[in-house]
Design a protein around this motif. Structure first.
Motif, PDB file in Angstrom:
ATOM      1  N   SER A  82       0.844  -1.190   0.000  1.00 40.55           N
ATOM      2  CA  SER A  82       0.000   0.000   0.000  1.00 40.55           C
ATOM      3  C   SER A  82       0.880   1.241   0.000  1.00 40.55           C
ATOM      4  O   SER A  82       2.082   1.180   0.213  1.00 40.55           O
ATOM      5  CB  SER A  82      -0.905   0.001   1.234  1.00 40.55           C
ATOM      6  N   LYS A  83       0.260   2.398  -0.229  1.00 40.91           N
ATOM      7  CA  LYS A  83       0.976   3.671  -0.156  1.00 40.91           C
ATOM      8  C   LYS A  83       0.845   4.254   1.246  1.00 40.91           C
ATOM      9  O   LYS A  83       1.814   4.324   1.986  1.00 40.91           O
ATOM     10  CB  LYS A  83       0.423   4.640  -1.209  1.00 40.91           C
ATOM     11  N   THR A  84      -0.365   4.637   1.631  1.00 40.63           N
ATOM     12  CA  THR A  84      -0.588   5.142   2.976  1.00 40.63           C
ATOM     13  C   THR A  84      -0.501   3.989   3.966  1.00 40.63           C
ATOM     14  O   THR A  84      -1.110   2.944   3.784  1.00 40.63           O
ATOM     15  CB  THR A  84      -1.976   5.803   3.076  1.00 40.63           C
ATOM     16  N   GLY A  85       0.284   4.201   5.015  1.00 39.12           N
ATOM     17  CA  GLY A  85       0.412   3.169   6.034  1.00 39.12           C
ATOM     18  C   GLY A  85       1.326   2.031   5.658  1.00 39.12           C
ATOM     19  O   GLY A  85       1.283   0.964   6.284  1.00 39.12           O
ATOM     20  N   LYS A  86       2.170   2.234   4.675  1.00 40.77           N
ATOM     21  CA  LYS A  86       3.076   1.161   4.269  1.00 40.77           C
ATOM     22  C   LYS A  86       3.977   0.770   5.437  1.00 40.77           C
ATOM     23  O   LYS A  86       4.592   1.608   6.076  1.00 40.77           O
ATOM     24  CB  LYS A  86       3.921   1.609   3.073  1.00 40.77           C
TER      25      LYS A  86
END
Length: 795
Positions: free
Chosen positions: A128-132
């Motif tokens: 994922s991008k956010t919260g990687k």
């Protein structure tokens, strides 16, 4: 602190703006409502809190859930400081979405249910991008029908609650109604004009239903319980494929150009949820209580398409190529039992809290090409589990204090907690290296190997003291101290001082300073997995995430993780010139040291051969691991203003909320550009929410206008190829009409993103050769308009 001049002007201008606008925040909560989050005093109200707290009612949450039908989506719709972006083609991120508060990491917000710590998800988001790289609480596991109200503390609270409360605290208070029931059902779908393909699409059809009932127990006891079900079809917002240049330019591959071969969008989902909340007097002055939530959710995500003549394909099996689908089976449980009584002059609360999350990860419609045509088409990739068991003892009392306006409130407490994280291996065929000269492992996710399975646990003991005092009639102060000891890395001591000074009957100054921490999660310490991601030049490659104590990770520079620590400061104004209007403005600064993130991807020519020769480990194209490589500073401000009065023969509620924040990075050696972008520019720096609610007789109308600020996406494909794009701010309009047909039956009709807005189109460098025309970063998403109808029957 941020420059406050423009915000001060906004505060001064808010009265005429509210009087003129047709939109505002959701229904304001009564300012004399007693709050329980961020304070141990029993009589603190929303009007006199020393730190910013948002209180969202049950109606607020139910009406704002939108197409997601979950708690986090409602919080994003109502709170500008809360961000809940969609993910797609993101492995585990398709199945468990991460949320942010004040632009910080998802695991830097603490989630409570009825004041008790909520366990985290078992899924570590690596694609994922956010919260990687995080495994935060999964808000989607909390039933909407269970909510009585939600209190969101926008301030560091580590000294009061322990680890994770750097950005703030979200406390979900469960329904306590003793009688009556409600049956609700909702249907909806996306209907949108999709410009990249020139189509009008209708998909994502959603059906949900819930039932709740309350029963009185004895003189003052109750039990409230509910059951929910949801089914949602997938959406697809793929563009027309242009065939990436590194793929074989064969006739069969070229024939796929111009088709929609990929499927970015919402995953298909089926879920069931149940909950209960109850309390009863078991003896004079002694009250037992308990609550619990349960969910089972199955979801189906999308992965990258494999072309007919790709080395990842066996053409006799998939002559037209194939697109793997990731599968998730998510099971979640929390049970709490407690007792409240009096002991000497103390009020005592003792509770046992157990929570667990289990996630079975798989992939279907795929192949292990190295096994040839004999390969299975479906694989179990691994099991993941998160555990929390806590025993809490909280005591509080009032102490007479000569010379003070009111007695002091003293609270002390102890917590003993056991955290756990477990992983289990996938099918042997999911990671097997076959005899054919082709990529090994299941495409779209080689399974967790037996040697990478882990079982980790730790013990945590914490103690706190909290003192609240009204020093004069106009001045209150609160002091909290806490020490936590972790068996795996040592201790952390935190403190907080907050104060509120009433300057006159309408205006108050408030502020707080605090130290906070976040312990590295057991998943970040022990997680090992292999994902398929875009590598050098954008091509697909296998990247392995290794624990910091793994010998390969140590060889490449990994070190033991330390706790993140923060210093938080805030100052604000609270203005209530009358009973119908209130405004608050709070500015803050948060410095986080030793922030945990994924290292940059370590890949170089000959790395696979080097690691094979030295450690006997095959098939590693790249490696990353968790690291404390950087410090960050976040500065921002939150504005909340609301008004209520009579208009057009009914009751009109107006308001305006806004959030401003900016994160900068210090250090960052060993952290890639993509990770720095995730921490700084990937979430909006500004969001504004304007909403109006009008209720007259049997009719009600709601309008919400949200401005999502701009975001920036950075890819680092190696060799200086760093595609970057900024996505412009975008406005979103949500509308709803309500009609009360009878005393028992109500109907709602609405549209989320009614004007069918999309983010900025992705550039050619970022759209993956036409397949992903819209990025996942914008909070407005990339699915277009959603229309729904809801019916609620009270009995």
């Amino acid at each position: 602190m941020p420059k406050l001049r423009p915000l001060a002007l906004a505060l001064a201008a808010s009265q005429p703006l509210i009087a003129a606008t047709a939109f505002a925040q959701a229904a304001p909560t009564a300012l004399d409502a007693v709050i329980v989050t961020g304070t141990r005093a029993k009589d603190r109200t929303l009007a006199d809190t020393a730190v910013p707290v948002d209180v969202l009612s049950r109606e607020d949450v139910l009406r704002a859930a939108g197409p997601d039908g979950n708690l986090a989506a409602a919080l994003q719709a109502l709170l500008p400081s809360f961000n809940f972006p969609r993910q797609s083609n993101s492995g585990g991120g398709d199945h468990v979405r991460a949320a942010q508060l004040r632009g910080l990491s998802p695991d830097q917000v603490l989630v409570l249910v009825n004041g008790k710590r909520r366990h985290t998800s078992a899924v570590v988001n690596l694609e994922s991008k956010t919260g990687k790289g995080t495994n935060p609480v999964d808000f989607n596991t909390l039933p909407l029908s269970a909510v009585a109200r939600i209190e969101v503390l926008r301030d560091g609270a580590g000294a009061q609650y322990g680890s994770d409360a750097i950005a703030g605290v979200v406390n979900i208070i469960l329904d306590e109604r003793k009688t009556g029931g409600e049956l609700a059902t909702e249907v909806g779908a996306f209907h949108t004009k999709f410009d990249p393909t020139g189509q009008t699409l209708t998909d994502g059809q959603t059906q949900s239903a819930s039932v709740t009932q309350g029963w009185a127990l004895g003189r003052d006891g109750f039990v409230r319980a509910g059951l929910e079900g949801l089914h949602r079809n997938a959406t697809n917002r793929a563009g027309l494929d242009e065939l990436p240049p590194w793929e074989d330019q064969s006739a069969d591959n070229l024939a796929t150009a111009g088709r929609r071969n990929y499927a970015p969008g919402e995953p298909a989902t089926r879920q069931w949820q149940a909950w209960f909340n109850g309390a009863a007097d078991v003896a004079p002055g002694t009250r037992a209580y308990g609550f619990g939530t349960w969910q089972q959710r199955r979801s189906l995500g999308a992965a990258y398409y494999r072309y007919p003549d790709s080395s990842a394909n066996v053409k006799s099996v998939y002559p037209d190529g194939y697109r793997p689908q990731t599968t998730g089976d998510n099971r979640d449980l929390q049970l709490v039992a407690g007792l409240k009584t009096s002991w000497a002059d103390w009020d005592l609360d003792v509770a046992l809290n157990h929570g667990r999350n289990d996630f079975d990860y798989g992939v279907r419609h795929t192949i292990n090409a190295s096994l040839g045509a004999a390969s299975p088409r479906e694989f179990h990739l691994g099991d993941f589990g998160s555990r929390l068991t806590a025993l809490n003892l909280d005591l509080s009392r009032e102490l007479a204090a000569p010379g003070l306006a009111r007695p002091l409130t003293l609270a002390v407490g102890l917590e003993a907690r056991r955290d756990g994280f477990v992983t289990g291996a996938g099918d042997a065929a999911s990671y097997a290296v076959g005899s054919f000269d082709a990529p090994a492992g299941a495409q779209a996710g080689p399974g967790l190997q037996a040697g990478d399975a882990t079982r980790r646990g730790r013990n945590v003991v914490g103690a706190y003291a909290d003192l609240s005092a009204d020093l004069t009639r106009d001045w209150q102060a609160n002091l909290a101290l806490r020490h936590d000891h972790y068996s795996d890395f040592g201790g952390a001591t935190t403190a907080k001082l907050s104060t509120r000074l009433a300057l006159d009957r309408t205006l108050a100054l408030r502020g707080a300073v605090s130290s906070n921490f976040r312990a590295p999660s057991l998943a970040q310490q022990g997680f090992s997995f292999t994902v398929t991601d875009r590598g050098d030049g954008g091509t697909l490659s296998q990247v392995r995430t290794l624990p910091v104590d793994n010998e390969v990770a140590r060889y490449l520079g990994a070190q033991d993780l330390k706790a993140e620590t923060s210093r938080n400061a805030s100052v604000g104004l609270s203005w209530q010139p009358g009973k119908t209007w209130s405004t608050t403005l709070d500015a803050y600064a948060i410095r986080v040291k030793n922030r945990i993130t994924l290292s940059q991807r370590i890949s170089r020519d000959g790395l696979a051969d080097e690691l094979l020769a030295k450690f006997g480990v095959a098939g590693i194209d790249g490696v990353n691991f968790f690291t404390n490589a950087l410090d960050t500073r976040t500065r921002g401000a939150d504005l909340v203003t609301q008004w209520r009065g009579a208009a057009l023969g009914g009751d009109l509620r107006l308001g305006w909320t806004a959030s401003f924040n900016r994160t900068t990075v210090r250090g960052g050696d060993g952290v890639g550009l993509e990770e720095i972008n995730t921490l700084t520019d990937a979430s909006p720096r500004q969001r504004h929410i304007l909403t109006a609610q009008w209720q007259g007789g049997q009719w009600g109308l709601t309008g919400r206008l949200t401005r999502h600020g701009r975001t920036t996406r950075v890819f680092d494909f190696g060799d200086g190829y760093v595609p970057t794009q900024t996505y412009a701010a975008v406005w979103q309009l949500d509308l709803e009409a309500q009609v009360q047909l009878t005393r028992a039956l109500a109907l709602d009709f609405g549209a989320v993103n009614a004007t069918d807005r999309y983010p900025t189109r992705s550039s050619a460098d970022i759209s993956y050769y036409g397949n992903f025309p819209y990025d996942v970063l914008s909070p407005i998403g990339f699915n277009g308009a959603y229309y729904y109808a809801r019916a609620r029957l009270s009995f």
